[in-house]
Write an enzyme that holds these catalytic residues in place. Structure first.
Site, mmCIF file in Angstrom:
data_model
loop_
_atom_site.group_PDB
_atom_site.id
_atom_site.type_symbol
_atom_site.label_atom_id
_atom_site.label_comp_id
_atom_site.label_asym_id
_atom_site.label_seq_id
_atom_site.Cartn_x
_atom_site.Cartn_y
_atom_site.Cartn_z
ATOM 1 N N GLU A 41 48.526 -5.593 58.252
ATOM 2 C CA GLU A 41 47.876 -5.034 57.065
ATOM 3 C C GLU A 41 48.216 -5.895 55.852
ATOM 4 O O GLU A 41 49.395 -6.181 55.607
ATOM 5 C CB GLU A 41 48.352 -3.600 56.817
ATOM 6 C CG GLU A 41 47.879 -2.604 57.862
ATOM 7 C CD GLU A 41 48.441 -1.209 57.639
ATOM 8 O OE1 GLU A 41 47.690 -0.237 57.831
ATOM 9 O OE2 GLU A 41 49.641 -1.087 57.287
ATOM 10 N N HIS A 49 52.150 -6.435 56.235
ATOM 11 C CA HIS A 49 52.792 -5.431 57.078
ATOM 12 C C HIS A 49 52.473 -5.666 58.542
ATOM 13 O O HIS A 49 51.350 -5.442 58.995
ATOM 14 C CB HIS A 49 52.341 -4.028 56.647
ATOM 15 C CG HIS A 49 52.964 -2.935 57.438
ATOM 16 N ND1 HIS A 49 52.265 -1.820 57.863
ATOM 17 C CD2 HIS A 49 54.227 -2.783 57.923
ATOM 18 C CE1 HIS A 49 53.068 -1.041 58.547
ATOM 19 N NE2 HIS A 49 54.255 -1.605 58.608
ATOM 20 N N ASN A 71 49.600 3.955 58.938
ATOM 21 C CA ASN A 71 50.561 5.050 58.834
ATOM 22 C C ASN A 71 49.977 6.291 58.176
ATOM 23 O O ASN A 71 50.441 7.406 58.437
ATOM 24 C CB ASN A 71 51.809 4.586 58.092
ATOM 25 C CG ASN A 71 52.738 3.806 58.993
ATOM 26 O OD1 ASN A 71 52.887 4.119 60.170
ATOM 27 N ND2 ASN A 71 53.358 2.765 58.465
ATOM 28 N N SER A 130 56.451 -0.475 55.029
ATOM 29 C CA SER A 130 55.415 0.393 55.585
ATOM 30 C C SER A 130 55.115 1.568 54.668
ATOM 31 O O SER A 130 54.251 2.379 54.991
ATOM 32 C CB SER A 130 55.864 0.922 56.955
ATOM 33 O OG SER A 130 57.115 1.577 56.850
#
Length: 284
Positions: free
Chosen positions: A151, A139, A190, A118
């Site tokens: 992702e 991800h 994130n 991440s």
């Protein structure tokens, strides 16, 4: 793409979830863990999740899905895999070392070598191999069997064909929704989420508002399914801190710096749901 054989390295919360969705999609799955204890914990995690899914009618036969998963302590059993997803601890040195090993072990030159990181740059993992064109980030989000987003993160060296094959695997095979983003710390989600969580921690740390008021403010005032402090507990405070540090290292923006309270909680082992205690207390 015709993927039938998948490998997963790591059987913690994320690795077990990735293995589960692959097995539920009918794939042959090999999961590697580093110790016998971790293997047993991973097996129990997979079994428990699938039994709960079966009880809710989301899986017809949990035992049949489990039969498609083989847990092992040997990376060599990944040799024939067409896709390998790394889901080990969020530590750059450990991941780089693992990708060197995967490069040596996985025999198919066109196999996808993917990381569930991440926060760690995909380029650093890709250049640890002799096939950087076939390395990318895939991800997933926790809990993997529930959340549909993935992702896809190619590095500057990743072939477009590799990313397209990964998109087909994620979408057509696993039934997830893929978004594509550049290889920069935090990716899409994130980069947006971590500053939001850190702002809530700073608000609590400063005494500006209490825990429940912060979380309920977002649940009842902004229609969030849970508040930012509860979400940090779900993600894991150690993971939250690691992603924040990666973002700060790349951009040097103060909003990415982990607050002292977060650092102290991680030092104390108060990691959230997985530890039984974080900003809230949980039955383990």
């Amino acid at each position: 793409m015709g993927v039938t054989r998948v490998g997963v390295v790591g059987c913690g919360l994320m690795g077990a979830g990735i293995a589960e969705v692959c097995a539920r999609a009918g794939l042959d799955v090999v999961v590697v863990e580093s110790t016998a204890e971790a293997l047993e914990a991973g097996r129990a995690r997979l079994t428990g999740s699938l039994r709960r899914a079966e009880a809710k009618g989301k899986v017809d036969d949990a035992a049949a899905v489990l039969d498609r998963v083989r847990l092992t302590g040997s990376l060599d059993e990944l040799a024939d895999r067409e896709v390998v997803v790394e889901a080990i601890v969020e530590d750059e040195k450990a991941k780089v070392a693992l990708f060197r090993e995967l490069d040596r072990i996985v025999t198919a030159p066109d196999a996808l070598l993917a990381s569930n990181t991440s926060s760690i740059p995909i380029m650093k993992l890709a250049t640890a191999t002799t096939r950087p064109t076939h390395v990318l980030g895939i991800h997933f989000f926790n809990p993997v069997p529930v959340l549909e987003l993935v992702e896809l993160v190619p590095s500057l060296l990743t072939l477009d064909e590799t990313t397209d094959r990964a998109a087909e695997f994620v979408g057509s095979v696993l039934g997830k929704h893929a978004i594509r983003c550049k290889d920069r710390a935090g990716f899409v989600v994130n980069s947006l989420l971590i500053p939001f969580i850190l702002a809530a921690i700073r608000m609590l740390e400063s005494g500006f508002a209490e825990r429940d008021d912060i979380d309920q403010g977002l649940v009842r005032g902004a229609a969030h399914p849970q508040g930012p402090l509860a979400l940090a507990d779900l993600i894991g405070l150690d993971t939250t801190k690691a992603v924040a540090e990666s973002l700060y290292e790349e951009f040097k923006e103060p909003l990415y710096a982990p607050p002292p309270l977060l650092a102290r909680m991680v030092d104390a082992g108060l990691l959230g749901r997985k530890a039984g205690r974080g900003f809230y207390t949980y039955d383990k």
